[in-house]
Scaffold this active site. Structure first.
Site, PDB file in Angstrom:
ATOM      1  N   GLY A  66       0.833  -1.197   0.000  1.00 31.54           N
ATOM      2  CA  GLY A  66       0.000   0.000   0.000  1.00 31.54           C
ATOM      3  C   GLY A  66       0.867   1.246   0.000  1.00 31.54           C
ATOM      4  O   GLY A  66       2.019   1.243  -0.442  1.00 31.54           O
ATOM      5  N   GLY A  67       0.289   2.310   0.557  1.00 32.10           N
ATOM      6  CA  GLY A  67       0.996   3.582   0.605  1.00 32.10           C
ATOM      7  C   GLY A  67       2.319   3.484   1.326  1.00 32.10           C
ATOM      8  O   GLY A  67       3.219   4.316   1.130  1.00 32.10           O
ATOM      9  N   GLY A  86      23.253  12.327 -30.069  1.00 30.78           N
ATOM     10  CA  GLY A  86      22.738  12.864 -28.814  1.00 30.78           C
ATOM     11  C   GLY A  86      23.258  12.095 -27.613  1.00 30.78           C
ATOM     12  O   GLY A  86      23.421  12.654 -26.513  1.00 30.78           O
ATOM     13  N   ALA A  87      23.528  10.809 -27.814  1.00 29.69           N
ATOM     14  CA  ALA A  87      24.011  10.005 -26.697  1.00 29.69           C
ATOM     15  C   ALA A  87      25.432  10.431 -26.301  1.00 29.69           C
ATOM     16  O   ALA A  87      25.807  10.363 -25.128  1.00 29.69           O
ATOM     17  CB  ALA A  87      23.973   8.524 -27.061  1.00 29.69           C
TER      18      ALA A  87
HETATM   19  C1  HXC Z   1      -3.547  -3.714  11.950  1.00 31.44           C
HETATM   20  C2  HXC Z   1      -2.487  -5.592  11.249  1.00 31.44           C
HETATM   21  C3  HXC Z   1      -2.259  -5.031   9.991  1.00 31.44           C
HETATM   22  C4  HXC Z   1      -2.731  -3.709   9.768  1.00 31.44           C
HETATM   23  C5  HXC Z   1      -1.407  -6.992   9.995  1.00 31.44           C
HETATM   24  N1  HXC Z   1      -1.962  -6.814  11.209  1.00 31.44           N
HETATM   25  N2  HXC Z   1      -1.597  -5.912   9.236  1.00 31.44           N
HETATM   26  N3  HXC Z   1      -3.128  -4.942  12.211  1.00 31.44           N
HETATM   27  N4  HXC Z   1      -3.369  -3.088  10.769  1.00 31.44           N
HETATM   28  N5  HXC Z   1      -2.536  -3.092   8.614  1.00 31.44           N
HETATM   29  C6  HXC Z   1      -1.964  -7.741  12.310  1.00 31.44           C
HETATM   30  C7  HXC Z   1      -2.885  -8.936  12.043  1.00 31.44           C
HETATM   31  O1  HXC Z   1      -4.190  -8.619  12.386  1.00 31.44           O
HETATM   32  C8  HXC Z   1      -2.283  -9.954  12.992  1.00 31.44           C
HETATM   33  O2  HXC Z   1      -2.681  -9.615  14.297  1.00 31.44           O
HETATM   34  C9  HXC Z   1      -0.787  -9.648  12.928  1.00 31.44           C
HETATM   35  O3  HXC Z   1      -0.690  -8.315  12.438  1.00 31.44           O
HETATM   36  C10 HXC Z   1      -0.040 -10.544  11.994  1.00 31.44           C
HETATM   37  O4  HXC Z   1      -0.725 -10.556  10.758  1.00 31.44           O
HETATM   38  P1  HXC Z   1      -1.076 -11.912   9.986  1.00 31.44           P
HETATM   39  O5  HXC Z   1      -2.112 -11.570   8.987  1.00 31.44           O
HETATM   40  O6  HXC Z   1      -1.364 -12.993  10.973  1.00 31.44           O
HETATM   41  O7  HXC Z   1       0.315 -12.219   9.275  1.00 31.44           O
HETATM   42  P2  HXC Z   1       0.577 -12.861   7.863  1.00 31.44           P
HETATM   43  O8  HXC Z   1      -0.313 -14.039   7.641  1.00 31.44           O
HETATM   44  O9  HXC Z   1       2.048 -13.065   7.774  1.00 31.44           O
HETATM   45  O10 HXC Z   1       0.139 -11.743   6.798  1.00 31.44           O
HETATM   46  C11 HXC Z   1       0.817 -10.529   6.733  1.00 31.44           C
HETATM   47  C12 HXC Z   1       0.036  -9.553   5.838  1.00 31.44           C
HETATM   48  C13 HXC Z   1      -1.421  -9.452   6.279  1.00 31.44           C
HETATM   49  C14 HXC Z   1       0.129 -10.030   4.365  1.00 31.44           C
HETATM   50  C15 HXC Z   1       0.766  -8.208   5.920  1.00 31.44           C
HETATM   51  O11 HXC Z   1      -1.455  -9.230   7.693  1.00 31.44           O
HETATM   52  C16 HXC Z   1      -2.169  -8.365   5.633  1.00 31.44           C
HETATM   53  O12 HXC Z   1      -2.601  -8.473   4.503  1.00 31.44           O
HETATM   54  N6  HXC Z   1      -2.370  -7.258   6.394  1.00 31.44           N
HETATM   55  C17 HXC Z   1      -3.153  -6.145   5.909  1.00 31.44           C
HETATM   56  C18 HXC Z   1      -2.391  -5.372   4.883  1.00 31.44           C
HETATM   57  C19 HXC Z   1      -3.108  -4.142   4.492  1.00 31.44           C
HETATM   58  O13 HXC Z   1      -4.115  -4.203   3.768  1.00 31.44           O
HETATM   59  N7  HXC Z   1      -2.647  -3.029   5.057  1.00 31.44           N
HETATM   60  C20 HXC Z   1      -3.225  -1.758   4.779  1.00 31.44           C
HETATM   61  C21 HXC Z   1      -2.581  -1.299   3.474  1.00 31.44           C
HETATM   62  S1  HXC Z   1      -3.074   0.259   3.047  1.00 31.44           S
HETATM   63  P3  HXC Z   1      -3.116 -10.741  15.382  1.00 31.44           P
HETATM   64  O14 HXC Z   1      -3.320  -9.969  16.622  1.00 31.44           O
HETATM   65  O15 HXC Z   1      -4.315 -11.393  14.834  1.00 31.44           O
HETATM   66  O16 HXC Z   1      -1.936 -11.668  15.410  1.00 31.44           O
HETATM   67  C22 HXC Z   1      -1.945   1.206   3.699  1.00 31.44           C
HETATM   68  C23 HXC Z   1      -2.249   2.604   3.484  1.00 31.44           C
HETATM   69  C24 HXC Z   1      -1.097   3.443   3.821  1.00 31.44           C
HETATM   70  O17 HXC Z   1      -0.989   0.831   4.257  1.00 31.44           O
HETATM   71  C25 HXC Z   1      -1.389   4.754   3.234  1.00 31.44           C
HETATM   72  C26 HXC Z   1      -0.265   5.683   3.457  1.00 31.44           C
HETATM   73  C27 HXC Z   1      -0.400   6.858   2.586  1.00 31.44           C
END
Ligand code: HXC
Length: 519
Positions: free
Chosen positions: A176-177, A409-410
């Site tokens: 993501g971001g 040019g290069a």
């Molecule tokens: C809160 C999060 C989290 C998040 C993971 N966790 N990502 N908690 N916010 N973004 C937590 C999970 O709930 C879990 O907590 C623990 O971290 C471990 O995650 P798992 O899913 O068990 O790990 P894994 O299977 O290895 O998968 C990793 C992952 C997946 C691929 C990163 O967690 C995932 O897809 N997370 C969401 C990614 C996402 O969509 N992020 C937002 C992107 S948008 P528990 O307590 O259950 O163990 C963004 C915008 C930014 O970032 C903008 C900036 C401009």
């Protein structure tokens, strides 16, 4: 004593207990999972990165303020990031290392504040900033506070840009971001297990219907070879850390300093092997890295973006202990032609070297810019112009060596005298012309060749005549476009002397907010 007032011993015990717990991050189970996945923990990465016993941590006791979506009272050690200062080869750095074992290293208000505090400390102390990424991205439960945290990180990335080196290690997810912070830094080192993308496979499937695996989308093969986002690929976390340490050894701590000066050789002897590497026949290819490793100290060349746009080679080395940035056409890949990606790759590197007082050495053997509809539609005009802009704008010492072909040019884009190169030297094999002899003759003598009794023989005569005139460096040297013509064997000695002479170079440019490099 009042029973409610605890002794200092009790308080120290409590402090140590709290610290021990916080040092455990998300707990042993999650640490084991991290290790089982082949990764180190955030703290292990920090310990491997900085000099032994040099790390001073900041913000260990940070606690999030979120009470929504099950976050109330949820323990999150250090709010999912280890931050502090340390030294690398005795030089100060500030760093942040995201802890995936704590809430997936997700970025909330305190997490981002800890990172930003280290970025500001980097700026105040003139020390590099390193962010080790291993995170699920914006902490979903914290909503706008999380987005705001990213905004602050991005803003500070830009404030630090060109002032202190910024290096990103991608050791886990960076989606993501979140991927925009590394993109705003100077170098990205990605491990083979890490994944970087703006939208993952499931979002892509939903929006465009394309099927792609996370590895094919965001693994280092994609983000280095195809997109050119990544600068170094590491086998694992330890190798990523080693790359980061080596990279910093070539760089100054900030834009007000010179890079570290290492010991020089007493005498540089001619290197006769350099006379043999570049074939005189302009159609024969060779690997320009065989030239580069003979020019730099101890053959120590750190190539950047090795497998992106390999038709141009960029990287860092040293000459008599001084760091230099090298930009070289690579005749073994598409004859070293300049295309869109090669131009982007080189231009960015030139600007990095200029920002951090690293002299530029340009090795030229280039047939021109890449022709083709795809290149034109892709904007080769504006991309190629970046090289002209970056070289012309650079005020560090600029030394150009024309080894063989330098066409059109290069020739200009590879830092000619007219772009204010401080030295342009050439080897006797240099051919400096508007285009290659065959193409030139076909354009200017088309009618004469057609009218000749034996067109093929006449064409060959004219090619030889054109080549004898322009396929040497002497015409260019007579007009002062080339400062000297040297035997290839003497190149290392020439460059070392020129770098010494140019070390005190100062150049002032017109006042402006900033130039407008074509993007
Ligand atoms: C809160 C999060 C989290 C998040 C993971 N966790 N990502 N908690 N916010 N973004 C937590 C999970 O709930 C879990 O907590 C623990 O971290 C471990 O995650 P798992 O899913 O068990 O790990 P894994 O299977 O290895 O998968 C990793 C992952 C997946 C691929 C990163 O967690 C995932 O897809 N997370 C969401 C990614 C996402 O969509 N992020 C937002 C992107 S948008 P528990 O307590 O259950 O163990 C963004 C915008 C930014 O970032 C903008 C900036 C401009």
């Amino acid at each position: 004593m009042n029973e409610s007032i605890r002794t200092i011993e009790a308080r120290i015990d409590e402090l140590n207990r709290r610290k021990d717990t916080l040092h455990q991050g998300g707990g042993q189970d999650r640490i084991d999972r991290q290790h089982a996945n082949g990764g180190l923990t955030a703290r292990e990465r920090v310990n491997a990165l900085v000099d032994q016993d040099s790390f001073q941590e900041n913000g260990l006791f940070a606690v999030h303020r979120c009470s929504r979506f099950g976050m109330e009272g949820k323990d999150m050690a250090g709010d999912g990031v280890v931050t502090g200062a340390g030294s690398i080869d005795g030089r100060l750095v500030h760093l942040a290392s995201q802890d995936f074992t704590v809430g997936g290293g997700s970025v909330g208000e305190m997490h981002s504040e800890k990172i930003v505090q280290m970025m500001r400390a980097s700026l105040k102390t003139g020390s590099p900033f390193i962010l080790i990424n291993d995170s699920g991205g914006a902490r979903i439960q914290e909503g706008i506070d999380s987005l705001s945290g990213y905004g602050k990180i991005f803003y500070n990335n830009v404030m630090l840009s060109g002032v202190v080196p910024q290096i990103s290690l991608i050791c886990g997810p960076c989606a993501g971001g979140a991927a925009y912070s590394p993109a705003l830094t100077d170098f990205i080192i990605q491990t083979k297990a890490a994944r970087m993308f703006i939208t993952g496979p499931s979002v892509i499937r939903a929006v465009t219907g394309e099927e792609v695996s996370a590895e094919d989308l965001g693994g280092p093969a994609a983000q280095m070879n195809i997109s050119g986002v990544v600068h170094f690929v590491a086998e694992n976390d330890l190798e990523a850390v080693a790359i980061c340490r080596r990279l910093l050894s070539f760089l100054p701590s900030n834009n007000m300093e010179d890079p570290p000066l290492l010991e020089a050789e007493d005498v540089i002897l001619p290197d006769k092997q350099l006379n043999e590497i570049v074939p005189v026949d302009p159609k024969q290819s060779y690997d320009v890295r065989d030239v580069i490793v003979r020019l730099v100290d101890r053959s120590d060349f750190m190539e950047v973006q090795e497998s992106f746009a390999p038709n141009i080679v960029i990287g860092l080395g040293r000459l008599q202990g001084r760091s230099v940035g090298i930009v070289a056409n690579q005749p073994s890949v598409t004859a070293g032609v300049l295309d869109i990606n090669a131009s982007d790759k080189a231009a960015r590197f030139i600007r990095f070297c200029n920002a951090f007082n690293i002299p530029l050495i340009t090795l030229v053997d280039v047939p021109g810019f890449m022709p083709g509809v795809e290149q034109e539609y892709g904007g080769i005009i504006r991309h190629g112009a970046k090289m002209l802009f970056a070289y012309a704008a650079a005020t560090v010492p600029k030394i150009t060596v024309i080894m063989r072909k330098a066409y059109g040019g290069a020739y200009l884009a590879m830092c000619c005298k007219d772009l204010d190169a401080d030295r342009v030297i050439s080897w006797p094999t240099a051919e400096i012309a508007v285009m290659g002899a065959e193409g030139a003759v076909d354009v200017i003598f088309r009618n004469e060749i057609k009218a000749a009794a034996d067109p093929a023989t006449r064409r060959m005569e004219l090619i030889t005549e054109y080549r004898d005139t322009f396929s040497t460096p002497y015409v260019s040297a007579s007009r002062l476009h080339v400062d000297d013509i040297i035997e290839p064997a003497d190149t290392r000695r020439y460059l070392a002397m020129a770098l010494d002479i140019l070390h005190s170079k100062r150049e002032f440019r017109p006042q402006k907010k900033h130039g407008l490099i074509p993007l």
